[in-house]
Design an enzyme around this catalytic site. Structure first.
Site, PDB file in Angstrom:
ATOM      1  N   ASP A  53      12.462  41.634  -6.516  1.00 12.12           N
ATOM      2  CA  ASP A  53      13.415  40.533  -6.411  1.00 12.12           C
ATOM      3  C   ASP A  53      14.232  40.752  -5.134  1.00 12.12           C
ATOM      4  OD1 ASP A  53      14.963  38.294  -6.817  1.00 12.12           O
ATOM      5  OD2 ASP A  53      15.356  38.708  -8.925  1.00 12.12           O
TER       6      ASP A  53
HETATM    7  C1  GLC Z   1      16.895  35.908  -6.550  1.00  5.91           C
HETATM    8  C2  GLC Z   1      16.381  35.729  -7.933  1.00  5.91           C
HETATM    9  C3  GLC Z   1      14.943  35.359  -8.077  1.00  5.91           C
HETATM   10  C4  GLC Z   1      14.462  34.556  -6.897  1.00  5.91           C
HETATM   11  C5  GLC Z   1      14.698  35.356  -5.638  1.00  5.91           C
HETATM   12  C6  GLC Z   1      14.208  34.667  -4.381  1.00  5.91           C
HETATM   13  O1  GLC Z   1      17.981  36.683  -6.356  1.00  5.91           O
HETATM   14  O2  GLC Z   1      16.782  36.659  -8.897  1.00  5.91           O
HETATM   15  O3  GLC Z   1      14.733  34.686  -9.278  1.00  5.91           O
HETATM   16  O4  GLC Z   1      13.113  34.235  -7.052  1.00  5.91           O
HETATM   17  O5  GLC Z   1      16.066  35.662  -5.487  1.00  5.91           O
HETATM   18  O6  GLC Z   1      14.921  33.571  -4.059  1.00  5.91           O
END
Ligand code: GLC
Length: 694
Positions: A260
């Site tokens: 993430d």
């Molecule tokens: C975030 C989220 C995730 C997302 C990622 C990219 O912080 O937790 O769900 O896909 O960033 O944007």
């Protein structure tokens, strides 16, 4: 394209680059930002070695960046474009929590197909969806992104999303790679506080939290995103057991794992890695192929290989998986896969797509309360529309960054053709509304009160709505409360002051068109809750498939039992609840039969009203004696039925013994001989019961 040959030609730096994902602004492009922007100092060489980019979409932008990138790429390895296209690209569908209320996997799949089609024309390759974290705590802002509190339902919907996004294979037109997230158990963050610790037994993890991810993988999801939380005190992104043993070992997952946003670096803050180098090495060893938006792989991996701390073979393995994905997408033949400005204009937000959005929105609304059958509204009456969302167009819901809230209709714009609108306004004096036949109170939350990083400790209505409703109730007019929200709201302080409660969620592009149709009765509501609505925040986490205690509460047994002294145990609105304007009743349940470890029975329903009505017939079970404590009820089957007036419909349910299995203390599925109680009804608290011996 011989990938092994390509890999052999790559320098270590180029391989590490493939394992890094940067957001668009590193390339001078605007895009979606979903985490802290820490502005790492990266060289031009590093930036243009990054294998994928986050949040750059639109055929023209993708074409421009891919062209610039390939010009600088020594080996001409195309860039992969990923983004959070969670509930629609520009045609926005209901938030996933709302969509789950439809109990309609086919419809969910259809929305994902439309999403893939629009995204494909816009040059997007991977979506960070579906999010299938089982969530039982409404304080957590991200409950909106998932499918509610039931893992079996979530598993079914996970499959529907993946099949919708990827169709029969991503070599085909109009497809998008599905990245299932957040692995694992992110929905169980303590106290519902975002990014918090998760701690549970392995048995509970395996039985209640892992199945939806597994279902997405079984349906072919080609990517997995790690979660921010810990699992057994190790952050998921550096958790070797989770990724190497469970995901790759047991689940046989062969494709790409991505972290993430910034999650490779975060184990430093957790206190299990000492610096960026350490975090990068641990994540790579644990099996995280792509680092999203933090610099650990750039900072530490090269040195680690050179000093013998990390085997280059591990980076090779990750790089090959990423290259394979680019090959599967056909990017080596056509780096501009899908990009088509003309087609974007023709299909994005097309009439056809908006119709799917309307169908999805209609099926997602849940009628929570309808005292004295106050709804549907009587024709040609006078309405006053008030409350914090009376003039609100921002109703698409979190994760709809490509949507166009400005185009969304206000509720009054939808209703004005059929009603006389006496007054519309967020603020009002009772004198302005007292001559109306109905008060429509457009309340709930604002769109930015749920979603990532938007946990709340108080999940009652904000902005003094309860007090305002108390004042309005003094007018003795029927009040229809529309709850726009991304989470369950605790409504104990106001539900008795309103006649009807329409759970509108955030329904995307067609939000108010759908709400309007429910109010007028043009659509007979059919949604059912997939998440409990607590009476107050102190009940959280609250969910229907709880274990029994050794001292269960019952009305006859009230002293020294498991209960509160200030509130009931049950939620205000239970899992599976949802009213409609008809009256479908169960008229018969056949004698169950057991053949070859299959239990089957038929349920007959009759519509005793004047309106065609859709109901969700729900079958729950309880394993009365097992080696571990089993939930008091679990949804095992359901069928969404539409019944014409006076019509009888018979639904047949077939339940395999294997579906009754549970995870035992050896973390294996087990099923025991003994009594099973079945419960059949239209909500989890409204059931007819019978026992079966297996
Ligand atoms: C975030 C989220 C995730 C997302 C990622 C990219 O912080 O937790 O769900 O896909 O960033 O944007």
């Amino acid at each position: 394209m011989d990938l092994q040959k390509l890999l052999n030609e790559m320098t270590l730096e180029e391989k590490i680059g493939q394992c890094v994902q940067l957001s668009g602004e590193y390339f001078g492009m605007n895009g979606e930002i979903t985490g802290p922007l820490e502005g790492y100092e990266l060289s031009d060489e590093q930036i243009f070695s990054a294998g994928s980019v986050l949040g750059v979409t639109g055929a023209a932008s993708v074409r421009k960046l891919q062209t610039a990138y390939l010009e600088k790429s020594r080996l001409k390895i195309p860039l992969m474009f990923m983004a959070d296209i969670v509930h629609g690209y520009e045609t926005i569908f209901p938030i996933p929590l709302a969509m789950s209320s439809s109990f309609d996997p086919k419809l969910i799949q259809k929305t994902a197909e439309v999403t893939a089609k629009e995204s494909y024309a816009a040059g997007c390759h991977v979506t960070f969806a579906p999010m299938v974290d089982v969530a039982r705590d409404a304080r957590w802002g991200r409950v909106l992104e998932g499918n509610g509190e039931d893992y079996r339902l979530s598993s079914l919907f996970a499959k529907a999303y993946v099949e919708g996004f990827q169709s029969t294979g991503i070599a085909n037109k109009d497809t998008l790679i599905a990245c299932v997230k957040h692995f694992a158990a992110y929905g169980a963050v303590e106290s519902g506080r975002e990014y918090n610790t998760v701690d549970m037994s392995e048995r509970v993890l395996r039985e209640f939290y892992l199945p939806p991810y597994k279902a997405a993988l079984d349906a072919g999801a080609m990517m997995v995103m790690t979660s921010f939380n810990t699992i057994n005190s190790i952050p998921a992104t550096v958790n070797k057991w989770l990724m190497r043993d469970v995901l790759r070992g047991e689940y046989n997952f062969k494709n790409v794992v991505i972290s993430d946003w910034g999650a490779v670096k975060e184990p430093i803050a957790h206190g299990v890695c000492k610096d960026l180098d350490d975090a990068g090495i641990k994540a790579m060893i644990a099996g995280c192929d792509i680092e999203m938006s933090s610099p650990c792989y750039f900072v530490g991996l090269k040195k680690a290989v050179e000093t013998g701390v990390l085997a280059e073979a591990i980076i090779d393995e990750a790089t090959l998986r990423i290259l394979q994905m680019k090959k599967d997408l056909g990017l080596f033949e056509n780096p501009f896969r899908g990009c088509d400005e003309e087609r974007e204009k023709a299909i994005i937000l097309s009439e056809e797509h908006q119709q799917v959005a309307l169908e999805a929105a209609l099926n997602s609304i849940v009628l929570l309360q309808n005292n004295h059958n106050v709804l549907p509204l009587m024709k040609k009456t006078k309405l006053a529309i008030v409350g914090p969302n009376a003039m609100e167009r921002e109703l698409n819901g979190g994760w709809s960054w490509r949507g166009h809230a400005d185009n969304n209709l206000l509720l009054c714009e939808v209703l004005k053709a059929e009603f006389e609108i006496l007054y519309v306004g967020e603020r009002f004096f009772t004198d302005q509304v007292k001559h109306a036949d109905y008060i429509i109170y457009a309340g709930g939350e604002k769109q930015d009160m749920s979603g990532e990083a938007h946990s709340r400790s108080d999940i009652t209505l904000p902005f003094n709505q309860a007090q305002e409703l108390e004042e309005l109730a003094k007018l003795n007019l029927p009040i229809i409360f529309i709850n726009y929200s991304g989470r369950p709201i605790a409504m104990t302080d106001m539900y008795q002051n309103v006649e009807a409660i329409v759970q509108a969620w955030f329904l995307g592009t067609m939000t108010n068109q759908a709400v309007g149709q429910v109010l007028t009765g043009a659509y007979n509501p059919s949604g059912k809750l997939t998440i409990s609505f607590p009476r107050n925040v102190g009940q959280c986490p609250i969910f229907y498939n709880v274990n029994n205690t050794g001292r269960p509460y019952s009305p006859e047994n009230v002293e020294y039992v498991s209960k509160y002294i200030d509130v009931e145990n049950d939620p205000l609105f239970v899992f599976g609840h949802g009213l409609n304007y008809g009256n479908v009743e169960i008229t018969n349940i056949s004698q169950p039969e057991i053949v070859n470890e299959q239990i089957s029975f038929e349920v007959t329903c009759m519509n005793k009203s004047e309106r065609p009505t859709t109901e969700v017939l729900q079958v729950y079970f309880r394993d009365l004696v097992a080696d571990v404590v089993r939930p008091v009820q679990e949804l095992i089957k359901f069928e969404k039925i539409t019944v014409e007036p006076n019509e009888q419909i018979t639904s047949k349910f077939v339940i395999e013994y294997s579906e009754l299995a549970y995870v035992n203390l050896n973390n294996e599925y087990q099923i025991d001989a003994g009594e099973i109680k079945f419960m059949v009804g239209f909500a989890s608290n409204m059931t007819t019961e019978f026992l079966i011996e297996i």
